[in-house]
Write an enzyme that holds these catalytic residues in place. Sequence first.
Site, PDB file in Angstrom:
ATOM      1  N   ASP A   6       0.856  -1.184   0.000  1.00  0.00           N
ATOM      2  CA  ASP A   6       0.000   0.000   0.000  1.00  0.00           C
ATOM      3  C   ASP A   6       0.895   1.238   0.000  1.00  0.00           C
ATOM      4  OD1 ASP A   6      -1.993   1.911   0.344  1.00  0.00           O
ATOM      5  OD2 ASP A   6      -2.131   1.579   2.514  1.00  0.00           O
ATOM      6  N   THR A  12       4.600   3.954   3.060  1.00  0.00           N
ATOM      7  CA  THR A  12       4.291   2.718   2.340  1.00  0.00           C
ATOM      8  C   THR A  12       4.252   1.577   3.335  1.00  0.00           C
ATOM      9  OG1 THR A  12       5.346   3.486   0.299  1.00  0.00           O
ATOM     10  CG2 THR A  12       5.074   1.109   0.556  1.00  0.00           C
ATOM     11  N   VAL A  13       3.205   0.760   3.249  1.00  0.00           N
ATOM     12  CA  VAL A  13       3.044  -0.367   4.156  1.00  0.00           C
ATOM     13  C   VAL A  13       3.095  -1.659   3.348  1.00  0.00           C
ATOM     14  CG1 VAL A  13       1.601  -1.427   5.933  1.00  0.00           C
ATOM     15  CG2 VAL A  13       1.599   1.060   5.644  1.00  0.00           C
ATOM     16  N   TYR A  95     -19.797   5.816  -8.584  1.00  0.00           N
ATOM     17  CA  TYR A  95     -19.038   7.065  -8.523  1.00  0.00           C
ATOM     18  C   TYR A  95     -19.111   7.675  -9.910  1.00  0.00           C
ATOM     19  CZ  TYR A  95     -15.468   9.791  -5.947  1.00  0.00           C
ATOM     20  OH  TYR A  95     -14.785  10.760  -5.243  1.00  0.00           O
ATOM     21  N   ASP A 104      -6.454   2.719  -2.737  1.00  0.00           N
ATOM     22  CA  ASP A 104      -6.494   2.359  -1.328  1.00  0.00           C
ATOM     23  C   ASP A 104      -7.914   2.460  -0.780  1.00  0.00           C
ATOM     24  OD1 ASP A 104      -6.207   5.124  -1.830  1.00  0.00           O
ATOM     25  OD2 ASP A 104      -5.491   5.513   0.192  1.00  0.00           O
ATOM     26  N   ARG A 105      -8.692   3.425  -1.295  1.00  0.00           N
ATOM     27  CA  ARG A 105     -10.074   3.589  -0.843  1.00  0.00           C
ATOM     28  C   ARG A 105     -10.928   2.394  -1.272  1.00  0.00           C
ATOM     29  NH1 ARG A 105     -12.123   9.296  -2.770  1.00  0.00           N
ATOM     30  NH2 ARG A 105     -13.798   8.804  -1.289  1.00  0.00           N
ATOM     31  N   ASP A 124     -10.051   6.287   7.205  1.00  0.00           N
ATOM     32  CA  ASP A 124      -8.632   5.979   7.033  1.00  0.00           C
ATOM     33  C   ASP A 124      -7.815   7.222   7.371  1.00  0.00           C
ATOM     34  OD1 ASP A 124      -6.111   5.169   6.289  1.00  0.00           O
ATOM     35  OD2 ASP A 124      -6.704   4.381   4.340  1.00  0.00           O
ATOM     36  N   THR A 179       1.237  24.557  26.674  1.00  0.00           N
ATOM     37  CA  THR A 179       1.025  24.625  25.225  1.00  0.00           C
ATOM     38  C   THR A 179       1.071  23.235  24.611  1.00  0.00           C
ATOM     39  OG1 THR A 179       1.986  26.844  25.137  1.00  0.00           O
ATOM     40  CG2 THR A 179       1.896  25.610  23.072  1.00  0.00           C
TER      41      THR A 179
END
Length: 252
Positions: A6, A12-13, A95, A104-105, A124, A179
């Site tokens: 991904d 990146t995974v 869509y 990825d979606r 996500d 802060t």
Amino acid sequence: MLLAVDVGNTQTVFGLFEGAELGDRWRIATEAQRTGDELGALLSDFLDLAALDGICLSSTVPRLVREYEHLAERWATAPLLVLGPGVATGIEIRYDDPREVGPDRIANAVAAKERFGSPVIVVDFGTSTNFDVVSADGQYVGGVLAPGIETSMEALFARAARLVKVDYAEPQQVIGKTTESALRSGLVYGFAGQVDGIVDAIRRELGVDAQVVATGGLADLIAPHSRSISIVEPFLTLDGLRLIWERNTSDS
């Protein structure tokens, strides 16, 4: 073994699957100028590329697609499936222009529908915070894109000279006494509130109380403070890539 990749705009995974079981996984910074040979050398430190049966790729960085093609051909000698137009996903995409939807979606929607049923909303937490919606009929019907946590905080730090960067950690209380603690509170409760507000609006439009699944690197930080998130799956995208790989390589 399948290597699911991904590629996001920031990170990146990688995930290594043996059947449906996710084993080792790794997360690295996304660098758009990396070559296929550099990726091959890097991954060789993590796994035996020659043992791979295939690679399934989702990339929001178009330039890197050809580099992963080089990696698959030269280093892994394994077939590569790039998630994009023409790839069977098992989910109907409602869509206006399906080519505009990030891969990825789609992977997230596929995994969420398969594992949790429909209707379902995926949140996500990445470079942007993506809300993706699967209707009660099991169709991907679109979603919402909002500025991501790290993107928003980096912009704040860049524009406010007196604010210092803070670690992304849970605040001890809502009302900050320093802060640093005030920034942490704003980050966590601000984004949890954003999630709940957007989810409420999506549910009203759907006319159904869809469950919410969170994924991405910072999901564990925000989810406990959101009343709408019920499930956290940090590697949901990788599981979606596995499912899409199986739907495109099955002998049936």
